[in-house]
Scaffold this active site. Structure first.
Site, PDB file in Angstrom:
ATOM      1  N   TYR A 190     -13.331   4.379  12.530  1.00 33.66           N
ATOM      2  CA  TYR A 190     -12.179   4.845  11.790  1.00 33.66           C
ATOM      3  C   TYR A 190     -11.604   6.321  11.862  1.00 33.66           C
ATOM      4  O   TYR A 190     -10.750   6.745  11.855  1.00 33.66           O
ATOM      5  CB  TYR A 190     -12.230   4.118  10.563  1.00 33.66           C
ATOM      6  CG  TYR A 190     -11.061   4.657   9.460  1.00 33.66           C
ATOM      7  CD1 TYR A 190      -9.820   4.106   9.483  1.00 33.66           C
ATOM      8  CD2 TYR A 190     -11.168   5.477   8.271  1.00 33.66           C
ATOM      9  CE1 TYR A 190      -8.802   4.357   8.795  1.00 33.66           C
ATOM     10  CE2 TYR A 190     -10.271   5.612   7.395  1.00 33.66           C
ATOM     11  CZ  TYR A 190      -8.994   5.347   7.662  1.00 33.66           C
ATOM     12  OH  TYR A 190      -7.895   5.647   6.779  1.00 33.66           O
ATOM     13  N   GLY A 217       0.790  -1.151   0.063  1.00 33.95           N
ATOM     14  CA  GLY A 217       0.046  -0.057   0.091  1.00 33.95           C
ATOM     15  C   GLY A 217       0.930   1.157   0.114  1.00 33.95           C
ATOM     16  O   GLY A 217       2.134   1.474  -0.529  1.00 33.95           O
TER      17      GLY A 217
HETATM   18  N1  LIG Z   1      -5.787   3.618   0.885  1.00 35.21           N
HETATM   19  C1  LIG Z   1      -6.528   4.734   1.159  1.00 35.21           C
HETATM   20  O1  LIG Z   1      -7.554   5.096   0.088  1.00 35.21           O
HETATM   21  C2  LIG Z   1      -6.420   5.687   2.135  1.00 35.21           C
HETATM   22  C3  LIG Z   1      -6.928   6.788   2.145  1.00 35.21           C
HETATM   23  C4  LIG Z   1      -6.881   7.656   3.202  1.00 35.21           C
HETATM   24  C5  LIG Z   1      -6.016   7.341   4.251  1.00 35.21           C
HETATM   25  N2  LIG Z   1      -5.028   6.215   4.205  1.00 35.21           N
HETATM   26  C6  LIG Z   1      -4.554   5.731   5.368  1.00 35.21           C
HETATM   27  O2  LIG Z   1      -2.970   5.364   4.791  1.00 35.21           O
HETATM   28  C7  LIG Z   1      -2.248   4.704   5.746  1.00 35.21           C
HETATM   29  C8  LIG Z   1      -2.028   3.412   4.529  1.00 35.21           C
HETATM   30  O3  LIG Z   1      -3.165   2.955   4.080  1.00 35.21           O
HETATM   31  P1  LIG Z   1      -3.183   1.660   3.057  1.00 35.21           P
HETATM   32  O4  LIG Z   1      -4.283   1.544   2.438  1.00 35.21           O
HETATM   33  O5  LIG Z   1      -1.829   1.746   2.108  1.00 35.21           O
HETATM   34  O6  LIG Z   1      -3.066   0.607   3.901  1.00 35.21           O
HETATM   35  P2  LIG Z   1      -2.954  -1.263   3.700  1.00 35.21           P
HETATM   36  O7  LIG Z   1      -2.874  -1.399   2.138  1.00 35.21           O
HETATM   37  O8  LIG Z   1      -4.076  -1.706   4.488  1.00 35.21           O
HETATM   38  O9  LIG Z   1      -1.661  -1.132   4.413  1.00 35.21           O
HETATM   39  C9  LIG Z   1      -1.209  -2.419   4.547  1.00 35.21           C
HETATM   40  C10 LIG Z   1       0.049  -2.521   5.298  1.00 35.21           C
HETATM   41  O10 LIG Z   1      -0.119  -2.329   6.696  1.00 35.21           O
HETATM   42  C11 LIG Z   1       0.366  -3.368   7.414  1.00 35.21           C
HETATM   43  N3  LIG Z   1      -0.168  -3.520   8.789  1.00 35.21           N
HETATM   44  C12 LIG Z   1      -1.567  -3.761   8.592  1.00 35.21           C
HETATM   45  N4  LIG Z   1      -1.865  -3.901  10.104  1.00 35.21           N
HETATM   46  C13 LIG Z   1      -0.916  -3.846  10.716  1.00 35.21           C
HETATM   47  C14 LIG Z   1      -0.407  -3.936  12.082  1.00 35.21           C
HETATM   48  N5  LIG Z   1      -1.487  -4.142  13.133  1.00 35.21           N
HETATM   49  N6  LIG Z   1       0.793  -3.811  12.590  1.00 35.21           N
HETATM   50  C15 LIG Z   1       1.857  -3.636  11.587  1.00 35.21           C
HETATM   51  N7  LIG Z   1       1.571  -3.624  10.085  1.00 35.21           N
HETATM   52  C16 LIG Z   1       0.203  -3.777   9.898  1.00 35.21           C
HETATM   53  C17 LIG Z   1       0.492  -4.375   6.442  1.00 35.21           C
HETATM   54  O11 LIG Z   1       1.727  -5.431   6.763  1.00 35.21           O
HETATM   55  P3  LIG Z   1       1.491  -7.078   6.622  1.00 35.21           P
HETATM   56  O12 LIG Z   1       0.461  -7.370   5.910  1.00 35.21           O
HETATM   57  O13 LIG Z   1       2.883  -7.244   5.950  1.00 35.21           O
HETATM   58  O14 LIG Z   1       1.406  -7.190   8.176  1.00 35.21           O
HETATM   59  C18 LIG Z   1       1.077  -3.646   5.039  1.00 35.21           C
HETATM   60  O15 LIG Z   1       2.170  -3.175   5.330  1.00 35.21           O
HETATM   61  C19 LIG Z   1      -3.294   4.169   6.515  1.00 35.21           C
HETATM   62  O16 LIG Z   1      -3.198   4.794   7.911  1.00 35.21           O
HETATM   63  C20 LIG Z   1      -4.958   4.732   6.000  1.00 35.21           C
HETATM   64  O17 LIG Z   1      -5.659   4.720   7.119  1.00 35.21           O
HETATM   65  C21 LIG Z   1      -5.520   5.209   3.110  1.00 35.21           C
END
Ligand SMILES: NC(=O)c1ccc[n+]([C@@H]2O[C@H](COP(=O)([O-])OP(=O)(O)OC[C@H]3O[C@@H](n4cnc5c(N)ncnc54)[C@H](OP(=O)(O)O)[C@@H]3O)[C@@H](O)[C@H]2O)c1
Length: 264
Positions: free
Chosen positions: A154, A18
């Protein structure tokens, strides 16, 4: 533009996939030393191997730790070396009715989304202040202000991050340390790709039609009217963590394609 990141050490929570993985790539491209994190040794090793293939000369370390588990976080803190730049990226959500969201659901999202950054900053900020240089960046979300009805827990956690970030910035007054938050909008991560593919299949649409539908029906206020790419969000995060962004402190920086409205 040289972001002057060569030799800086960066820890990125939740960075095996991500946005976090995209941020790791961008820091490596800029010559920083990267500490990756995910929940398991195997996911961390896999992500490190992917980065090593793209950046054979890049310096990448990995620390497995689960931010929903206090003992795992304490072990991570014991292993963390001197870090110049902390990216509090890890985040989890569960889309559900407010009435079906249990105390445990609320606590789990608060623990991973808020306490991860609190614990890391409590450990690292004093060292940054001592050497009079450092960057802490919290990854919030457009949900902090949009507060979708199925994402109240969230959204509350992401709003809390903004307060934590601003409060910590106040502790850096007059120093070379900055603490900021970024507010991404919907971003095309692997998770978003799966969500769109699933929706498209269910509604008998193409993935492109599903994306258009999402912005017409759900993120109506978005000016971008598409998902941001991971690289677009990562570029913003890396710039605001660089020495060049020294004049930005205590800010909540929008990277949400205009979805939250307003002029500030
Ligand atoms: N994607 C969006 O549209 C969006 C929009 C606004 C804000 N955000 C924010 O941006 C950030 C990143 O989002 P994303 O969508 O890229 O997330 P994601 O794809 O769900 O993130 C996955 C990553 O988080 C790790 N992870 C998940 N739970 C964990 C835990 N308990 N401890 C340690 N690592 C953990 C996973 O590691 P493993 O699987 O290797 O354990 C993987 O590296 C988040 O804070 C999210 O709220 C995202």
């Amino acid at each position: 533009m040289d972001l002057e990141l060569t030799g800086k050490s960066v820890f990125i929570s939740g960075s095996t996939a991500g946005i976090g993985f995209g941020v790791a790539r961008t820091f490596l491209k800029e010559g920083a030393t990267v500490y990756l994190n995910g929940r398991t040794e195997s996911s961390v090793a896999k992500a490190m191997a992917k980065l090593k293939a793209s950046f054979p000369d890049g310096i990448v370390y990995g620390i497995a730790a689960d931010f929903s588990d206090g003992e795992s976080v304490r072990s991570l803190l014991r292993q963390l070396p001197d870090i110049d730049i902390l990216i509090n990226n890890v985040g989890t959500y569960s889309a559900q009715s407010f009435f079906e969201t249990t105390d445990a659901d609320w606590q789990q999202q608060y623990e991973v989304n808020v306490m991860s950054g609190v614990r890391l900053a409590r450990h690292l900020l004093p060292k940054m202040m001592e050497k009079n240089w450092g960057r802490i960046l919290f990854v919030s979300s457009e949900c902090a202000t949009l507060v979708p009805a199925d994402l109240i827990a969230y959204s509350a956690s992401k709003a809390a991050l903004l307060a934590v970030s601003r409060g910590l910035a106040q502790l850096t007054k007059g120093s070379g340390v900055t603490v900021n938050a970024v507010i991404p909008g919907s971003t095309m991560t692997e998770g978003a790709e799966q969500f769109l593919a699933h929706f498209a299949q269910k509604e008998n649409k193409t993935v492109q039609e599903a994306e258009i539908h999402f912005f017409e029906e759900t993120r109506t206020a978005s000016l971008l009217q598409r998902f941001a790419s991971v690289a677009e969000i990562a570029n913003g995060i890396v710039y605001f963590s660089s020495p060049l962004a020294a004049a930005t402190n205590g800010a909540a920086i929008k990277l949400e394609g205009g979805s939250t409205g307003g002029i500030l």
